[in-house]
Design a protein around this motif. Structure first.
Motif, PDB file in Angstrom:
ATOM      1  N   VAL A 208      -7.981   7.450  -0.909  1.00 54.54           N
ATOM      2  CA  VAL A 208      -6.627   6.877  -0.873  1.00 54.54           C
ATOM      3  C   VAL A 208      -6.319   6.174  -2.200  1.00 54.54           C
ATOM      4  O   VAL A 208      -5.197   6.262  -2.714  1.00 54.54           O
ATOM      5  CB  VAL A 208      -6.459   5.906   0.319  1.00 54.54           C
ATOM      6  CG1 VAL A 208      -5.095   5.236   0.286  1.00 54.54           C
ATOM      7  CG2 VAL A 208      -6.644   6.647   1.626  1.00 54.54           C
ATOM      8  N   THR A 209      -7.327   5.508  -2.773  1.00 52.30           N
ATOM      9  CA  THR A 209      -7.119   4.886  -4.078  1.00 52.30           C
ATOM     10  C   THR A 209      -6.748   5.952  -5.112  1.00 52.30           C
ATOM     11  O   THR A 209      -5.811   5.775  -5.898  1.00 52.30           O
ATOM     12  CB  THR A 209      -8.388   4.130  -4.525  1.00 52.30           C
ATOM     13  OG1 THR A 209      -8.836   3.313  -3.452  1.00 52.30           O
ATOM     14  CG2 THR A 209      -8.111   3.267  -5.740  1.00 52.30           C
ATOM     15  N   ALA A 210      -7.472   7.072  -5.107  1.00 54.01           N
ATOM     16  CA  ALA A 210      -7.171   8.164  -6.033  1.00 54.01           C
ATOM     17  C   ALA A 210      -5.754   8.691  -5.798  1.00 54.01           C
ATOM     18  O   ALA A 210      -5.005   8.964  -6.750  1.00 54.01           O
ATOM     19  CB  ALA A 210      -8.185   9.293  -5.871  1.00 54.01           C
ATOM     20  N   LEU A 211      -5.393   8.792  -4.520  1.00 53.77           N
ATOM     21  CA  LEU A 211      -4.047   9.260  -4.174  1.00 53.77           C
ATOM     22  C   LEU A 211      -2.987   8.330  -4.768  1.00 53.77           C
ATOM     23  O   LEU A 211      -1.978   8.780  -5.317  1.00 53.77           O
ATOM     24  CB  LEU A 211      -3.929   9.294  -2.646  1.00 53.77           C
ATOM     25  CG  LEU A 211      -2.683   9.909  -2.019  1.00 53.77           C
ATOM     26  CD1 LEU A 211      -2.625  11.398  -2.312  1.00 53.77           C
ATOM     27  CD2 LEU A 211      -2.676   9.679  -0.504  1.00 53.77           C
ATOM     28  N   ARG A 212      -3.246   7.036  -4.685  1.00 50.12           N
ATOM     29  CA  ARG A 212      -2.304   6.057  -5.241  1.00 50.12           C
ATOM     30  C   ARG A 212      -2.225   6.200  -6.750  1.00 50.12           C
ATOM     31  O   ARG A 212      -1.146   6.141  -7.344  1.00 50.12           O
ATOM     32  CB  ARG A 212      -2.723   4.638  -4.865  1.00 50.12           C
ATOM     33  CG  ARG A 212      -2.564   4.331  -3.378  1.00 50.12           C
ATOM     34  CD  ARG A 212      -3.239   3.012  -3.013  1.00 50.12           C
ATOM     35  NE  ARG A 212      -2.794   1.914  -3.831  1.00 50.12           N
ATOM     36  CZ  ARG A 212      -3.580   0.987  -4.368  1.00 50.12           C
ATOM     37  NH1 ARG A 212      -4.876   1.029  -4.143  1.00 50.12           N
ATOM     38  NH2 ARG A 212      -3.093   0.037  -5.108  1.00 50.12           N
TER      39      ARG A 212
ATOM     40  N   ALA B 288       1.745   7.953  -1.776  1.00 52.05           N
ATOM     41  CA  ALA B 288       0.555   7.631  -0.987  1.00 52.05           C
ATOM     42  C   ALA B 288       0.959   7.047   0.364  1.00 52.05           C
ATOM     43  O   ALA B 288       0.437   7.432   1.413  1.00 52.05           O
ATOM     44  CB  ALA B 288      -0.332   6.645  -1.749  1.00 52.05           C
ATOM     45  N   ARG B 289       1.941   6.143   0.325  1.00 52.71           N
ATOM     46  CA  ARG B 289       2.422   5.539   1.574  1.00 52.71           C
ATOM     47  C   ARG B 289       3.047   6.594   2.481  1.00 52.71           C
ATOM     48  O   ARG B 289       2.790   6.632   3.685  1.00 52.71           O
ATOM     49  CB  ARG B 289       3.436   4.446   1.249  1.00 52.71           C
ATOM     50  CG  ARG B 289       4.015   3.751   2.481  1.00 52.71           C
ATOM     51  CD  ARG B 289       5.111   2.787   2.080  1.00 52.71           C
ATOM     52  NE  ARG B 289       4.567   1.612   1.412  1.00 52.71           N
ATOM     53  CZ  ARG B 289       4.213   0.486   2.052  1.00 52.71           C
ATOM     54  NH1 ARG B 289       4.370   0.411   3.350  1.00 52.71           N
ATOM     55  NH2 ARG B 289       3.737  -0.535   1.393  1.00 52.71           N
ATOM     56  N   GLU B 290       3.857   7.486   1.872  1.00 48.73           N
ATOM     57  CA  GLU B 290       4.499   8.539   2.668  1.00 48.73           C
ATOM     58  C   GLU B 290       3.447   9.431   3.334  1.00 48.73           C
ATOM     59  O   GLU B 290       3.595   9.832   4.486  1.00 48.73           O
ATOM     60  CB  GLU B 290       5.408   9.396   1.779  1.00 48.73           C
ATOM     61  CG  GLU B 290       6.722   8.725   1.445  1.00 48.73           C
ATOM     62  CD  GLU B 290       7.474   9.444   0.318  1.00 48.73           C
ATOM     63  OE1 GLU B 290       8.483   8.907  -0.127  1.00 48.73           O
ATOM     64  OE2 GLU B 290       7.018  10.537  -0.113  1.00 48.73           O
ATOM     65  N   TRP B 291       2.390   9.745   2.552  1.00 49.30           N
ATOM     66  CA  TRP B 291       1.349  10.605   3.122  1.00 49.30           C
ATOM     67  C   TRP B 291       0.688   9.933   4.321  1.00 49.30           C
ATOM     68  O   TRP B 291       0.534  10.534   5.375  1.00 49.30           O
ATOM     69  CB  TRP B 291       0.302  10.944   2.060  1.00 49.30           C
ATOM     70  CG  TRP B 291      -0.726  11.916   2.571  1.00 49.30           C
ATOM     71  CD1 TRP B 291      -0.589  13.267   2.686  1.00 49.30           C
ATOM     72  CD2 TRP B 291      -2.042  11.602   3.073  1.00 49.30           C
ATOM     73  NE1 TRP B 291      -1.731  13.820   3.219  1.00 49.30           N
ATOM     74  CE2 TRP B 291      -2.639  12.818   3.466  1.00 49.30           C
ATOM     75  CE3 TRP B 291      -2.764  10.418   3.215  1.00 49.30           C
ATOM     76  CZ2 TRP B 291      -3.929  12.878   3.987  1.00 49.30           C
ATOM     77  CZ3 TRP B 291      -4.045  10.477   3.742  1.00 49.30           C
ATOM     78  CH2 TRP B 291      -4.616  11.702   4.119  1.00 49.30           C
TER      79      TRP B 291
ATOM     80  N   THR C 217      -3.378  -1.389   5.728  1.00 39.61           N
ATOM     81  CA  THR C 217      -3.004  -2.378   6.735  1.00 39.61           C
ATOM     82  C   THR C 217      -1.497  -2.354   6.979  1.00 39.61           C
ATOM     83  O   THR C 217      -1.039  -2.392   8.127  1.00 39.61           O
ATOM     84  CB  THR C 217      -3.426  -3.786   6.271  1.00 39.61           C
ATOM     85  OG1 THR C 217      -4.774  -3.721   5.829  1.00 39.61           O
ATOM     86  CG2 THR C 217      -3.309  -4.791   7.394  1.00 39.61           C
ATOM     87  N   GLU C 218      -0.724  -2.270   5.891  1.00 36.32           N
ATOM     88  CA  GLU C 218       0.734  -2.290   6.037  1.00 36.32           C
ATOM     89  C   GLU C 218       1.238  -1.085   6.819  1.00 36.32           C
ATOM     90  O   GLU C 218       2.159  -1.186   7.627  1.00 36.32           O
ATOM     91  CB  GLU C 218       1.400  -2.328   4.650  1.00 36.32           C
ATOM     92  CG  GLU C 218       1.414  -3.717   4.047  1.00 36.32           C
ATOM     93  CD  GLU C 218       1.820  -3.704   2.579  1.00 36.32           C
ATOM     94  OE1 GLU C 218       1.527  -4.685   1.893  1.00 36.32           O
ATOM     95  OE2 GLU C 218       2.402  -2.682   2.124  1.00 36.32           O
ATOM     96  N   VAL C 219       0.622   0.064   6.569  1.00 34.55           N
ATOM     97  CA  VAL C 219       1.054   1.265   7.280  1.00 34.55           C
ATOM     98  C   VAL C 219       0.556   1.219   8.738  1.00 34.55           C
ATOM     99  O   VAL C 219       1.037   1.961   9.588  1.00 34.55           O
ATOM    100  CB  VAL C 219       0.540   2.528   6.548  1.00 34.55           C
ATOM    101  CG1 VAL C 219       0.913   3.793   7.305  1.00 34.55           C
ATOM    102  CG2 VAL C 219       1.115   2.587   5.145  1.00 34.55           C
ATOM    103  N   GLY C 220      -0.401   0.320   8.986  1.00 35.71           N
ATOM    104  CA  GLY C 220      -0.901   0.187  10.354  1.00 35.71           C
ATOM    105  C   GLY C 220      -2.032   1.152  10.658  1.00 35.71           C
ATOM    106  O   GLY C 220      -2.298   1.477  11.810  1.00 35.71           O
ATOM    107  N   VAL C 221      -2.696   1.611   9.599  1.00 37.41           N
ATOM    108  CA  VAL C 221      -3.781   2.570   9.794  1.00 37.41           C
ATOM    109  C   VAL C 221      -5.075   1.844  10.165  1.00 37.41           C
ATOM    110  O   VAL C 221      -5.857   2.330  10.973  1.00 37.41           O
ATOM    111  CB  VAL C 221      -3.980   3.409   8.509  1.00 37.41           C
ATOM    112  CG1 VAL C 221      -5.195   4.293   8.642  1.00 37.41           C
ATOM    113  CG2 VAL C 221      -2.739   4.233   8.239  1.00 37.41           C
TER     114      VAL C 221
END
Lengths: 537, 343
Positions: B181-185, B193-196, B338-342
Motif C-alpha cells: 500500500v505504501t508503494a501504491l501511494r 491509493a485511497r480509491e483502490w 484506518t481512515e478507509v476503515g480497513v
C-alpha cells in the motif's frame, strides 16, 4: 539510572527540533492515541480490580472448596507473557480459531472478532489482574479482625460490614496493585500488537519499524512518560491522606473465615472459569502446538543452555533489583515526604515505557558511555533493574512498613551499630518481602524480550528469545517446548511462596476463633506495596 | 516445617547461580577481547533461516561469526544508537526500508563494484552501500479449480471491478501488504491509493490474519483469489503438490507485483572489513542463493543462479519504477488504512 530512558527520550525528541516535537505531541492523532491508550488502561485496571478483589476474598477469607489450589492457580497467569498468551487467544478464540472449529458442527460460522479493543482488554486483564490479587490478598490477611467484629457487634450484616469496613481498608492495596496494572498496560506491546489495538506502545513500535523515525517515536514516548506521571499522581493522592491503623501492631490474630454456604460450589465454579480462560487456554494451546510439533518430528529446541541462561540472567536481575530497591524502599517507608515520593516515582519511569524504548536508551548509554560492559551480562542485568525496579521497591516497602521501628530503636539502644541493626534485626524481618519481590522480578525478567534481544551478549540465547525466534517464522511447534518451560519455571518461585503462605491458614471455617502466633508477612510482600500503618505507638 | 520451601528456594537459586555463573560467559560477552577476531553480524532475519548459512560460511572460510538476532527495525535502531561504537560488522535485514534508513544516515561502507554488479540495480542501494540478497514478490493467489489465469486482471487496480464482489481475500494488518500500500501511494498517489482501497472494500473482501490463511482459504474455495507474497504457496505446494491454487504475477511493472528484498550492508568503521566483505560475497554466492531459494522459496537475486524450478524467474518480474528504500512511510499507510476503515 532509572531516569535514563526518559532522559534519552528528551534528547532524541529534541533532535527533531522543538517545532516537530510540538507538532507531533499536539496532533489530533496523538490526542486520539492518548484517549485510546488511557481508555484501555482504565478498562483493564477497573476489570482487574473487579476480578481480583472478590477472588482475593474468596481465597483468603472463605471456606471455598480447594482454596489453596485456587490461591496458587489464580496468581499464575502473571507468568504467561502476553506475546504467548495473546497468540494463544488468537489461535483459540479468533474468528477461525479452535473454538470455532469445535462449534462448527453446531452451525457457528464465525465467532465475533476479538481483535481491537475487546481482545486487548481481555488479554491484558487476564494476564495482569494477579498484581491486584496479590496485593489485596496480602492486605486481607493483615486486616485487624477486631474492626470487622466491632461492626458486626454494632449490628451490621456481613455484606454491610464488607462494604463499609473491609473494602475501605483495602483501598491502599487495591490502588497499589492497580498502579502496576495500569502502568503495565501502558507499556505492553505483545497483546496490543497481536490483537491489533493502536495504543501508544504499538504506534511507537510502528515508528521504529517503518521509518526508524526516532524523534517522532521519542516525542510519543515523552507523552507516555507524562501519562505515567499522571497515573502516579492519582495513585499518590488516593493513598496519601488516610491513615490505616492496626491496633495489634506486631502479632494480630488470624482473621475469621466466612462460610459461603450454598455459594461454595458456584464460587468454586467461578474460580474454575477464570483459571480456565486465563491459564488453561494459553497452556492448552501451547501444549497442542507441542504435541502437533512432536508428531511432525519437530525437534524440542529445549536445551540446558537456554534454561541456564534464562534462569541465571533472571535470578541475577532479581537479586540486583532487590539490592537497588533497598535504599529507595527505606527512604519511602521511613522518611515519607515529597523527596522520597519523587525518588520512588522516578523508579517507575522505566517500568511504564515500552521495552524497546528502554532497551534502545540503554544501547545508546552502553555503547557510548560504558562500552566496557556493553552487551555483557552485566548490561543485561542493569537493564532488568531499570525495567522492573518498582516491583521490588513496592514489595520491600510493604514489608518494611510492617517492621515496628521500635524494634530498631531497641537494638540501637542496646548498643548495636546501624549496620548491625539492619543486618540482624531489619533484614530478617523484611526477608519475606525481599524474597517475594525478587520472585516477582524474576518472573518478569524471564519473559522480558526487547532488552534481552538488544543487550545480552551476542549469541546469548534465552527461553524467551528462542520462543521469539520460532514464532517470528510461524514455527509454533518449535516455540512450544521453550514456551512451556518459560511459563513453568518462572511461575515456580511464586507458586512456592503462595503455597507456603496458604499452608499456614486454618483449613476449616472457624468464624471468630483466634489464631495463635503472629502471621508472617509473606505473601503480602508478593504484594507490591500499599499498606501504610501508622507508626506503632 | 514451614521454613523448608523457603530454604530450598534459596538453595535452588544459589545453586543455579553458581552453576550458570560460569557457563553464562561463553555466550560471548567477553568474545570481543579474545585473540581470534570474530565477525559480528546483526541479523533482522530469524535464526531458523540464517544459522545454516552462517555455519556453512564459517566452515568454508574459517572466519568465526557471532550473530545477534532480533527484529529488523530494532536491530537497525540499535545500530543507529550505537553510533561509531557499534560492535556490528555486518547488518542482514529483512527489508529494504531499514537498509535505506541506515544508508541515509551514512552508517554503511561502500561495497565493491564487483559485488554490487551481481545484482540488478533496482534491488540494491542507489548509494552503492547495501545489496539485496533475496526477493519476494506480491502476487494474487487464485483457486485453479474455480478460475483460469486468463480471468485475472493484468493490474491489481482492476480488482475493484464489482464482478469480484465477495470473491476476494486480504490481510490488511500484514506488513508486506502494508508495504504494498505504501508503494501504491508512492507510485499512484494518495488519491488513487485511497480509491483502490475503497473499491476493494466495496467488494466486501474476507479479512484474514496473514498470508498463510489466505492461501488456505483460496484452496478451500472460500474465496477465489487473495493478495499475498509469492512464497507461501510454494511452501504449501512443497508438501502437497496437488494443492488447487496458483500465483498470478501482474505483468508490465504493475505495482501489484512489487518485489521487496532482504539485503545486507557492511558497517562503516567495522574493524574487520575484509571478513565482512567475504560474508557479503558468500551470501551472493551460488550455494547461499540456492539455499534461500530452496529453504524459503524466495527469489535469488544474482543472475544465473538456478532457482527452485517452481519459482518465477527473476527476468519475468518487472519491478515498478520505485526505489525500495522509499517505502518508509508506514505511519501514513496505517493512517490511510484506518481512515478507509480497513483496519
Amino acid at each position: 539510572m532509572a531516569l535514563l530512558p526518559a532522559g534519552y527520550l528528551a534528547v532524541r525528541a529534541a533532535d527533531g527540533g522543538l517545532d516537530r516535537l510540538l507538532a507531533t505531541v499536539a496532533s489530533a492523532r496523538t490526542l486520539e492515541l492518548l484517549v485510546r491508550t488511557a481508555g484501555l488502561a482504565v478498562a483493564v485496571t477497573v476489570t482487574s480490580v473487579v476480578l481480583a478483589v472478590p477472588l482475593a476474598w474468596l481465597t483468603v477469607r472463605t471456606d471455598l472448596p480447594g482454596r489453596r489450589v485456587w490461591a496458587v492457580l489464580s496468581a499464575l497467569p502473571l507468568a504467561i507473557p502476553t506475546y504467548i498468551g495473546a497468540f494463544a487467544f488468537v489461535a483459540a478464540l479468533g474468528p477461525r480459531g479452535m473454538v470455532r472449529d469445535w462449534l462448527a458442527p453446531l452451525g457457528v460460522e464465525e465467532l465475533p472478532s476479538i481483535y481491537g479493543f475487546p481482545g486487548a482488554w481481555l488479554a491484558l486483564t487476564l494476564f495482569s489482574y494477579p498484581y491486584v490479587l496479590l496485593t489485596v490478598r496480602a492486605a486481607l490477611r493483615r486486616l485487624d479482625p477486631s474492626l470487622e467484629e466491632a461492626s458486626r457487634t454494632l449490628g451490621r450484616g456481613t455484606r454491610a460490614t464488607f462494604w463499609h469496613v473491609t473494602l475501605p481498608q483495602l483501598r491502599p492495596s487495591i490502588t497499589a496493585g492497580a498502579l502496576l496494572v495500569a502502568l503495565y498496560t501502558l507499556s505492553d506491546f505483545g497483546a496490543v500488537s497481536l490483537l491489533r489495538f493502536d495504543s501508544f506502545t504499538r504506534v511507537i513500535y510502528v515508528q521504529y519499524q517503518a521509518s526508524l523515525d526516532r524523534s517522532a517515536a521519542a516525542s510519543l514516548g515523552l507523552v507516555l512518560v507524562a501519562l505515567t506521571v499522571v497515573v502516579l499522581a492519582v495513585e499518590t493522592r488516593s493513598r496519601g491522606r488516610a491513615a490505616y491503623h492496626r491496633l495489634h501492631a506486631g502479632g494480630g490474630r488470624t482473621p475469621p473465615v466466612s462460610a459461603l454456604g450454598r455459594w461454595r460450589w458456584p464460587a468454586a465454579l467461578a474460580c474454575g472459569a477464570l483459571v480456565g480462560v486465563a491459564l488453561v487456554i494459553p497452556l492448552g494451546v501451547v501444549t497442542y502446538w507441542l504435541v502437533r510439533g512432536l508428531a511432525a518430528g519437530e525437534p524440542l529446541r529445549l536445551t540446558a543452555t537456554l534454561v541456564g541462561h534464562s534462569l541465571s540472567a533472571s535470578a541475577l536481575g532479581a537479586v540486583a533489583s532487590v539490592a537497588a530497591a533497598w535504599p529507595v524502599a527505606v527512604l519511602a517507608a521511613r522518611h515519607p515526604g515529597r523527596l522520597s515520593r519523587l525518588v520512588e516515582g522516578a523508579s517507575y519511569a522505566g517500568y511504564a515505557l515500552p521495552g524497546v524504548v528502554v532497551a534502545l536508551s540503554l544501547v545508546f548509554f552502553g555503547a557510548r558511555v560504558a562500552p566496557a560492559i556493553y552487551q555483557t551480562r552485566t548490561m543485561l542485568v542493569l537493564a532488568y533493574v531499570v525495567l522492573f525496579l518498582p516491583q521490588a521497591v513496592g514489595a520491600i516497602r510493604a514489608s518494611l512498613l510492617q517492621v515496628n521501628p521500635s524494634l530498631e530503636e531497641a537494638s540501637r539502644l542496646l548498643g548495636r551499630s546501624k549496620v548491625a541493626t539492619t543486618w540482624s534485626v531489619v533484614l530478617p524481618l523484611v526477608r519475606p518481602g525481599a524474597l517475594a519481590g525478587s520472585a516477582l522480578v524474576f518472573l518478569t525478567c524471564m519473559k522480558e524480550l526487547p532488552a534481552t534481544l538488544l543487550l545480552a551478549p551476542t549469541g546469548y540465547q534465552t527461553l524467551a528469545t528462542q520462543v521469539w525466534n520460532a514464532t517470528s517464522e510461524a514455527f509454533f511447534g518449535r516455540a512450544a517446548a521453550p514456551a512451556l518451560a518459560l511459563v513453568l519455571l518462572s511461575a515456580l518461585p511464586m507458586a512456592v511462596l503462595v503455597l507456603r503462605e496458604s499452608e499456614r491458614e486454618p483449613a476449616a471455617p472457624a468464624t471468630g476463633t483466634t489464631g495463635s502466633g503472629p502471621p508472617e508477612p509473606d505473601e503480602e510482600a508478593l504484594a507490591v506495596s500499599g499498606w501504610r500503618p501508622a507508626p506503632a505507638s | 516445617m514451614t521454613r523448608r520451601p523457603l530454604v530450598s528456594l534459596l538453595v535452588t537459586v544459589t545453586v543455579l547461580l553458581a552453576a550458570c555463573g560460569g557457563s553464562g560467559g561463553d555466550g560471548g560477552g567477553d568474545a570481543a577481547s579474545e585473540a581470534a577476531p570474530t565477525l559480528t553480524v546483526y541479523s533482522g532475519r530469524s535464526e531458523e533461516l540464517v544459522r545454516p548459512v552462517i555455519e556453512q560460511f564459517e566452515g568454508e572460510t574459517g572466519v568465526p561469526v557471532q550473530v545477534r538476532y532480533g527484529a529488523t527495525a530494532e536491530m537497525a535502531g540499535a545500530i543507529l544508537e550505537e553510533g561509531d561504537n557499534s560492535p556490528a560488522d555486518v547488518f542482514f535485514a529483512q527489508d529494504a526500508g531499514a537498509l535505506g534508513a541506515l544508508s541515509s544516515e551514512g552508517r554503511f561502507a561502500q561495497l565493491d563494484a564487483g559485488t554490487l554488479e551481481q545484482v540488478d540495480p533496482q534491488f540494491r542501494s542507489v548509494n552503492g552501500d547495501w545489496v539485496g540478497v533475496s526477493g519476494r514478490a506480491r502476487v494474487a493467489v487464485y483457486n485453479t479449480a474455480l478460475l483460469n489465469e486468463g480471468a485475472l486482471p493484468d493490474s491489481i487496480l482492476d480488482f475493484t471491478d464489482p464482478s469480484w464482489k465477495g470473491r476476494l481475500g486480504w490481510a490488511p494488518t500484514n506488513g508486506s501488504f502494508q508495504a504494498f500500500v505504501t508503494a501504491l501511494r508512492v507510485i499512484e498517489g494518495e488519491t488513487r491509493a485511497r480509491e483502490w482501497l475503497e473499491g476493494i472494500q466495496a467488494n466486501e473482501p474476507k479479512v484474514y490474519g496473514g498470508n498463510t490463511a489466505i492461501v488456505q482459504a483460496v484452496a478451500a474455495g472460500e474465496i477465489d483469489a487473495g493478495f499475498v507474497n509469492h512464497y507461501y504457496l510454494h511452501r504449501v505446494k512443497a508438501e502437497n503438490p496437488d494443492f488447487p491454487a496458483a500465483n498470478h504475477l501482474f505483468p508490465d511493472g504493475d505495482v501489484g507485483s512489487l518485489v521487496n528484498v532482504a539485503g545486507v550492508g557492511i558497517l562503516e568503521g567495522s574493524d574487520q572489513p575484509d571478513e565482512a566483505r567475504q560474508l557479503v560475497e558468500f551470501l551472493l554466492s551460488e550455494p547461499a542463493q540456492q539455499y534461500f531459494s530452496a529453504e524459503t522459496f524466495e527469489i535469488p537475486l544474482v543472475d544465473g543462479v538456478a532457482a527452485d524450478p517452481s519459482l518465477p524467474p527473476l527476468e519475468t518480474l518487472q519491478q515498478p519504477d520505485l526505489d525500495l528504500a522509499q517505502l518508509s512511510d508506514l505511519e501514513g499507510t496505517l493512517r490511510l488504512l484506518t481512515e478507509v476503515g480497513v483496519i
